[in-house]
Design a protein around this motif. Structure first.
Motif, PDB file in Angstrom:
ATOM      1  N   CYS A  88       0.037  12.217   0.037  1.00 13.56           N
ATOM      2  CA  CYS A  88       1.356  12.054  -0.566  1.00 13.56           C
ATOM      3  C   CYS A  88       2.430  12.406   0.451  1.00 13.56           C
ATOM      4  CB  CYS A  88       1.501  12.957  -1.794  1.00 13.56           C
ATOM      5  SG  CYS A  88       0.551  12.388  -3.202  1.00 13.56           S
ATOM      6  N   GLY A 126      -0.461  11.650  -9.574  1.00 13.83           N
ATOM      7  CA  GLY A 126      -1.846  11.217  -9.358  1.00 13.83           C
ATOM      8  C   GLY A 126      -2.326  11.557  -7.958  1.00 13.83           C
ATOM      9  N   THR A 127      -3.562  11.227  -7.703  1.00 15.09           N
ATOM     10  CA  THR A 127      -4.155  11.449  -6.391  1.00 15.09           C
ATOM     11  C   THR A 127      -4.181  10.116  -5.646  1.00 15.09           C
ATOM     12  OG1 THR A 127      -5.570  13.138  -7.352  1.00 15.09           O
ATOM     13  CG2 THR A 127      -6.206  12.295  -5.184  1.00 15.09           C
ATOM     14  N   PRO A 128      -3.652  10.074  -4.428  1.00 15.66           N
ATOM     15  CA  PRO A 128      -3.643   8.803  -3.691  1.00 15.66           C
ATOM     16  C   PRO A 128      -5.063   8.394  -3.297  1.00 15.66           C
ATOM     17  CG  PRO A 128      -2.856  10.574  -2.304  1.00 15.66           C
ATOM     18  CD  PRO A 128      -3.026  11.148  -3.671  1.00 15.66           C
ATOM     19  N   GLY A 129      -5.191   7.182  -2.830  1.00 14.45           N
ATOM     20  CA  GLY A 129      -6.501   6.656  -2.447  1.00 14.45           C
ATOM     21  C   GLY A 129      -7.097   7.377  -1.261  1.00 14.45           C
ATOM     22  N   ALA A 179       2.435   1.630  -3.474  1.00 10.82           N
ATOM     23  CA  ALA A 179       1.441   2.081  -4.443  1.00 10.82           C
ATOM     24  C   ALA A 179       1.138   3.570  -4.266  1.00 10.82           C
ATOM     25  CB  ALA A 179       0.160   1.264  -4.297  1.00 10.82           C
ATOM     26  N   THR A 180       1.047   4.019  -3.018  1.00 15.83           N
ATOM     27  CA  THR A 180       0.787   5.440  -2.757  1.00 15.83           C
ATOM     28  C   THR A 180       1.943   6.295  -3.262  1.00 15.83           C
ATOM     29  OG1 THR A 180      -0.532   4.888  -0.818  1.00 15.83           O
ATOM     30  CG2 THR A 180       0.312   7.146  -0.953  1.00 15.83           C
ATOM     31  N   ARG A 181       3.161   5.883  -2.976  1.00 20.56           N
ATOM     32  CA  ARG A 181       4.325   6.647  -3.424  1.00 20.56           C
ATOM     33  C   ARG A 181       4.429   6.685  -4.949  1.00 20.56           C
ATOM     34  NH1 ARG A 181       8.303   8.037   0.360  1.00 20.56           N
ATOM     35  NH2 ARG A 181       7.761   7.383   2.462  1.00 20.56           N
ATOM     36  N   LEU A 182       4.130   5.577  -5.600  1.00 19.03           N
ATOM     37  CA  LEU A 182       4.170   5.573  -7.070  1.00 19.03           C
ATOM     38  C   LEU A 182       3.085   6.475  -7.651  1.00 19.03           C
ATOM     39  CD1 LEU A 182       4.856   1.819  -7.867  1.00 19.03           C
ATOM     40  CD2 LEU A 182       6.372   3.745  -8.314  1.00 19.03           C
ATOM     41  N   THR A 183       1.899   6.428  -7.074  1.00 21.95           N
ATOM     42  CA  THR A 183       0.815   7.285  -7.551  1.00 21.95           C
ATOM     43  C   THR A 183       1.177   8.751  -7.400  1.00 21.95           C
ATOM     44  OG1 THR A 183      -0.817   5.615  -6.942  1.00 21.95           O
ATOM     45  CG2 THR A 183      -1.631   7.851  -7.248  1.00 21.95           C
ATOM     46  N   CYS A 184       1.760   9.103  -6.257  1.00 23.73           N
ATOM     47  CA  CYS A 184       2.153  10.495  -6.027  1.00 23.73           C
ATOM     48  C   CYS A 184       3.312  10.896  -6.936  1.00 23.73           C
ATOM     49  CB  CYS A 184       2.550  10.695  -4.567  1.00 23.73           C
ATOM     50  SG  CYS A 184       1.159  10.555  -3.428  1.00 23.73           S
ATOM     51  N   THR A 219       0.834  -1.200   0.000  1.00 26.14           N
ATOM     52  CA  THR A 219       0.000   0.000   0.000  1.00 26.14           C
ATOM     53  C   THR A 219       0.870   1.251   0.000  1.00 26.14           C
ATOM     54  OG1 THR A 219      -1.760  -1.165   1.172  1.00 26.14           O
ATOM     55  CG2 THR A 219      -1.806   1.245   1.265  1.00 26.14           C
TER      56      THR A 219
END
Length: 70
Positions: free
Chosen positions: A67, A59-62, A50-55, A47
């Protein structure tokens, strides 16, 4: 008849099978407990990744996540 009963009382071959069955059950319980604990730890790690990659890609995290600033 008495001779047959004495042979059954002295027979211990089934005890070994029962002991192996108990050992296998204990090993299975330990493995399930270890895998459950490891699964929880891995869930948190993935998790976070995934958050770090999205940021990182803008992108916007879940929901409920932010971020990291570092």
């Amino acid at each position: 008849m008495i001779l047959t009963i004495r042979r059954l009382v002295r027979n211990t071959s089934g005890a070994t099978a029962i002991e192996y069955g108990l050992i296998a059950a204990l090993v299975s319980i330990a493995a399930i407990a270890a895998m459950s604990a490891m699964g929880t730890s891995l869930d948190g790690m993935f998790t976070n990744v995934a958050t770090r990659l999205t940021c990182a890609v803008g992108g916007t995290p879940g929901e409920g996540q932010t971020c990291p600033t570092t």
